[in-house]
Design an enzyme around this catalytic site. Structure first.
Site, PDB file in Angstrom:
ATOM      1  CB  SER A   7      32.265  -9.617 -13.242  1.00 25.40           C
ATOM      2  OG  SER A   7      31.133 -10.091 -12.969  1.00 25.40           O
ATOM      3  CG  HIS A  31      30.391  -9.264 -16.960  1.00 20.74           C
ATOM      4  ND1 HIS A  31      29.838  -9.724 -18.418  1.00 20.74           N
ATOM      5  CD2 HIS A  31      29.780 -10.038 -16.326  1.00 20.74           C
ATOM      6  CE1 HIS A  31      29.059 -10.735 -18.176  1.00 20.74           C
ATOM      7  NE2 HIS A  31      29.037 -11.067 -16.770  1.00 20.74           N
ATOM      8  CG  ASP A  33      27.117 -11.514 -13.640  1.00 15.94           C
ATOM      9  OD1 ASP A  33      27.260 -11.945 -14.397  1.00 15.94           O
ATOM     10  OD2 ASP A  33      28.245 -11.262 -12.801  1.00 15.94           O
ATOM     11  CG  MET A  35      22.514 -13.478 -10.814  1.00 19.84           C
ATOM     12  SD  MET A  35      23.006 -14.214  -9.626  1.00 19.84           S
ATOM     13  CE  MET A  35      25.150 -13.793 -10.357  1.00 19.84           C
ATOM     14  CG  HIS A  64      25.854 -12.932 -18.093  1.00 19.90           C
ATOM     15  ND1 HIS A  64      26.822 -13.704 -17.254  1.00 19.90           N
ATOM     16  CD2 HIS A  64      25.164 -13.847 -18.535  1.00 19.90           C
ATOM     17  CE1 HIS A  64      26.672 -14.856 -17.413  1.00 19.90           C
ATOM     18  NE2 HIS A  64      25.575 -14.990 -17.998  1.00 19.90           N
ATOM     19  CG  MET A  66      23.274 -15.555 -15.643  1.00 19.96           C
ATOM     20  SD  MET A  66      24.437 -15.588 -14.223  1.00 19.96           S
ATOM     21  CE  MET A  66      24.746 -13.867 -14.357  1.00 19.96           C
ATOM     22  CG  MET A 135      28.365 -19.447 -18.639  1.00 24.31           C
ATOM     23  SD  MET A 135      28.506 -17.761 -17.992  1.00 24.31           S
ATOM     24  CE  MET A 135      29.059 -18.048 -16.266  1.00 24.31           C
ATOM     25  CG  PHE A 141      26.807 -18.606  -6.528  1.00 26.46           C
ATOM     26  CD1 PHE A 141      25.844 -17.837  -5.443  1.00 26.46           C
ATOM     27  CD2 PHE A 141      26.014 -19.690  -6.848  1.00 26.46           C
ATOM     28  CE1 PHE A 141      24.728 -18.421  -4.992  1.00 26.46           C
ATOM     29  CE2 PHE A 141      24.747 -20.085  -6.636  1.00 26.46           C
ATOM     30  CZ  PHE A 141      24.253 -19.559  -5.600  1.00 26.46           C
ATOM     31  CG  ASP A 173      31.019 -14.734 -16.734  1.00 26.13           C
ATOM     32  OD1 ASP A 173      31.842 -14.094 -15.636  1.00 26.13           O
ATOM     33  OD2 ASP A 173      29.968 -14.379 -16.743  1.00 26.13           O
ATOM     34  N   GLY A 195      35.677 -11.228 -11.784  1.00 25.08           N
ATOM     35  CA  GLY A 195      35.173 -10.487 -10.891  1.00 25.08           C
ATOM     36  C   GLY A 195      36.264 -10.620  -9.761  1.00 25.08           C
TER      37      GLY A 195
END
Ligand code: DX5
Ligand code: ZN
Length: 219
Positions: A7, A31, A33, A35, A64, A66, A135, A141, A173, A195
Site C-alpha cells: 500500500s 495498492h 488508497d 479518500m 481502493h 474510499m 477491512m 489511515f 487491508d 503499508g
C-alpha cells in the site's frame, strides 16, 4: 499462493519511485488508497498518481476507493489506468450496477466491507464478483492497529466460499504485519495489502517474502 499488494499510502511521497523500484519484482500489484474526506475522515491521492504509476511500473494497479458515491469517480480512475477497482458496499445504493459497469470497461471490480459490515450484504452478489476485501481496520489511515474480531469474518467468508464452491479471493487491508499476516492467512485470506508493515520495516523485501511463504488454508 499468497499475493502481496504493497500500500503506497505508507511511502515517503518524495521518494515514491525509489521505494517502488526496490520491491517491484516482489509486488503482485500496487495498492492505492483514494479518500474523499467524507466516506473517511482523510484525503489522499487522485487519478494523476495512477496515470504516472502506469508509465513507471508494469505491475497492476489496485485502486481502493474510499469515497461516497463511487459511481461519480469510476470513469476517471478507469481512464487513468486502474487495473482493479474496489469500492465500499456501504458507499453506494447500487453495487451490482457498479460491478457490471466496471467490468464492461475491462477493469476488475472488487467489493470492500468495513469491519462492522455484515457478510450478509454479499448474499446476492457473490455470483457477480470473485474478490472481496475485508477491512481489518476502520478505513482512513495507515498504521492503525489490526482489529482481531475481523478474523472470524474472514473465516466465515472462506467457509462460505468453500461450501458454495466459489473460487473467491479474500483480500485484507489494515494493520497487516509479520504478526497478523499468519493469523489472517490461517483464516483464509489469500491477498495481503500492507503499508506500514512493509515500508517501515528496515528490510521491506524480507517482509514481502515472509508474507508469501505463508501457506493458504485448504479445508
Ligand atoms: C486504510 C487503507 C490501507 C492502508 C493500510 O484505510 O485502506 O490500505 O494503507 O495501511 P497499513 O498496512 O499501514 O495499516
Ligand atoms: Zn486500502
Amino acid at each position: 499462493m499468497i499475493k502481496v499488494y504493497p500500500s503506497l499510502l505508507a511511502v515517503d511521497i518524495l521518494h515514491i519511485g525509489d521505494s517502488i523500484k526496490k520491491i517491484e519484482d516482489l509486488a503482485d500489484a500496487w495498492h492505492i488508497d483514494i479518500m474523499d474526506g467524507h466516506f473517511v475522515p482523510n484525503l489522499s491521492f487522485g487519478p494523476s498518481l495512477i496515470k504516472a504509476l502506469k508509465k513507471f511500473s508494469d505491475k497492476p494497479i489496485d485502486v481502493h476507493l474510499m469515497v461516497e458515491n463511487p459511481e461519480i469517480f469510476v470513469d476517471s480512475f478507469i481512464s487513468a489506468g486502474s487495473d482493479h477497482l474496489g469500492f465500499h458496499i456501504e458507499a453506494t445504493y447500487h453495487p451490482q450496477r457498479l460491478i457490471k459497469y466496471i467490468k464492461s470497461h475491462g477493469v476488475k471490480p472488487y467489493l470492500v466491507l468495513n469491519p462492522a459490515t455484515s457478510l450478509s450484504t454479499l448474499d446476492y452478489l457473490l455470483e457477480e464478483i470473485d474478490t472481496i476485501l475485508i477491512m481489518t481496520v476502520n478505513p482512513g489511515f495507515g498504521g492503525q492497529e489490526f482489529l482481531p474480531f475481523t478474523l472470524k469474518k474472514i473465516q466465515d467468508l472462506r467457509e462460505r466460499a468453500l461450501k458454495e464452491n466459489l473460487n473467491l479471493n479474500i483480500m485484507v487491508d489494515g494493520g497487516i504485519d509479520l504478526k497478523t499476516a499468519p493469523m489472517v492467512v490461517e483464516k483464509g485470506a489469500n491477498i495481503l495489502i500492507s503499508g506500514v508493515g512493509i515500508f517501515e520495516n528496515s528490510n521491506p523485501r524480507s517482509v514481502i517474502l515472509a508474507y508469501k511463504s505463508l501457506s493458504l488454508k485448504e479445508v
